[in-house]
Design an enzyme around this catalytic site. Structure first.
Site, PDB file in Angstrom:
ATOM      1  N   GLY A  87       0.793  -1.229  -0.003  1.00  0.00           N
ATOM      2  CA  GLY A  87       0.077   0.088   0.014  1.00  0.00           C
ATOM      3  C   GLY A  87       0.878   1.290   0.052  1.00  0.00           C
ATOM      4  N   ASN A  88       0.268   2.322   0.155  1.00  0.00           N
ATOM      5  CA  ASN A  88       0.912   3.597   0.337  1.00  0.00           C
ATOM      6  C   ASN A  88       0.315   4.637   1.378  1.00  0.00           C
ATOM      7  OD1 ASN A  88      -0.996   5.300  -1.092  1.00  0.00           O
ATOM      8  ND2 ASN A  88      -0.392   4.066  -2.937  1.00  0.00           N
TER       9      ASN A  88
END
Ligand code: CTP
Length: 413
Positions: free
Chosen positions: A209-210
């Protein structure tokens, strides 16, 4: 919430237990810069005092049709010069009286005298709400142009579960913003906004993810609604609740987001890609949780993931230009160095009207904060620098620029 600044809003409170929730609404409207005149019916005063509201609105609270205001002889006429009449909570009794045009108290008299939009939030026991008399009164009011905010379901004052609760403040506020903005400069336009990060699955419990929170994208969706647009919000990974009056499509991975954008944009005027879409995704997703002991790596302690490139959504729209010929596209670029040159190159490469660029290493800008400092970078090299602003103010600047581009395009065709 710029749409609320300076607006004159009459909030009519009637005698239901949900009256206490409207204190929060009045507080939020006032904090956003609206001038709020609260009108309490006689029965509302049994549930909540004028002092509560006058302390929150910093203005007098009205109840009496006859007491002179000092400014004009007729208080209902004076209060009728509003931008919005918002009745919350609206009891079955007030709905009946409004539907039949009664004018025997201040609130009913204002409702007859005003040309402002009428927004009604009914709240009552489920059976009272569903009764044909109430439903017919609501239908009559809606036919005359009133906007009815449907009640929420949940626990009611009787202790039973059912439909009839006054919605939460964020929904009440969103409805006011939408009604006030419905003939704004994006009225009749259909916009798509993407928001949040994506999750690329590794196995059933893990993903790549980020740090994107989705705040800038949600602010874009809400401010577009406040200016009259029909909004589709394509949300990746985010904790944020769906704003009122916005169509939300959840698309957690880059591939799901690509499909959602391709479909939603077929009939849209504008796409703003504020989502932080993953550039790489695992080439294969393990069907079972990867076990530490069973992994083989170059070293015993290493796990090697093979990643492939995701679909570049904006570039694909550019390749399929014939299907999206009227779409104005705005991109985002969250950079850590050479912000402007990278952003300008992206605007050109991806066929964008402009790119909203920010330096995510700068304090108070980018991920997880409520403010942002951005540049608008155009494919022809033009550059506009904005100061550090709240994300909804950044969003308003973006829409102002988009409106100018749409108008120029309309004038040219
Ligand atoms: N974007 C997209 N599809 C992707 C990745 C990004 O449409 N698969 C969009 C983003 O939503 C953003 C813009 O493209 O509006 C720029 O994203 P960014 O990741 O900065 O650009 P990249 O082309 O991936 O360039 P780089 O990796 O060199 O920074």
């Amino acid at each position: 919430m710029g749409i609320l600044r300076g607006k004159r809003i009459v909030v009519g409170v009637t005698g239901g237990i949900a009256a206490y929730k409207v204190a929060d609404l009045v507080s939020k409207l006032t904090q956003a810069g609206a001038l709020v005149d609260v009108v309490l019916t006689e029965r509302a005063r049994a549930f909540i005092t004028p002092l509560t509201f006058s302390a929150l609105s910093q203005r007098p609270v009205w109840s009496d049709l006859w007491e002179p205001t000092g400014e004009t002889a007729a208080r209902h006429i004076e209060l009728a010069h509003a931008d919005l009449l918002y009745i919350a909570p609206a009891t079955a009794d007030i709905l009946a009286r409004l539907a039949h045009g009664f004018a025997d108290d201040l609130l009913c008299a204002i409702a007859l005298a005003t040309t402002a939009p009428l927004l009604i939030a009914p709240a009552m026991e489920t059976h009272m709400y569903q009764h044909p008399a109430t439903q017919e009164n609501l239908a009559t009011l809606a036919r005359r142009g009133a906007v009815i905010l449907p009640p929420a379901s949940g626990r009611l004052a009787s202790g039973e579960l059912g439909m009839g609760r006054l919605p939460e403040t964020s929904i009440l506020l969103g409805a006011a913003r939408q009604v006030l903005g419905r003939s704004g400069d994006l009225a009749g336009r259909s916009v798509v906004v993407t928001a949040g990060g994506t999750h690329e699955a590794i196995d059933p419990v893990r993903f790549i993810g980020n740090r994107s929170s989705g705040r800038q994208g949600f602010a874009l969706a809400e401010t577009a609604r406040d200016r009259g647009a029909r909004v589709t919000l394509i949300a990746g990974a985010t904790e944020l609740a769906t704003p009122f009056g916005i169509d939300r499509v959840d698309a957690l991975s880059a591939a799901a987001m690509a499909e959602a954008v391709f479909t939603a944009c077929l009939h849209a005027d504008v796409l703003v890609m504020s989502a932080a879409v993953a550039d790489f995704t695992p080439l294969s997703v393990a069907d079972q949780k990867i076990k530490k002991r069973e992994t083989r790596g170059e070293r015993d302690a290493a796990l090697t993931l093979h990643l492939g490139k995701t679909v570049d959504i904006l570039s694909t729209l550019q390749e399929r230009a014939s299907a999206y010929s009227r779409l104005v596209k705005v991109g985002f670029a969250a950079e850590t160095r050479e912000v402007i040159s990278y952003a300008q190159e992206k605007a050109l490469r991806k066929g964008l009207a402009f790119v909203v660029a920010n330096d995510v290493t700068a304090p108070q800008s980018g991920f997880g904060v409520t403010t942002n400092q951005v540049w608008f970078c155009y494919p022809d090299g033009r550059l506009v620098e904005l100061p550090l602003l709240e994300k909804d103010a950044v969003a308003d600047h973006i829409w102002t620029e988009v409106v100018a581009i749409l108008r120029a395009r309309d004038a040219a065709s």
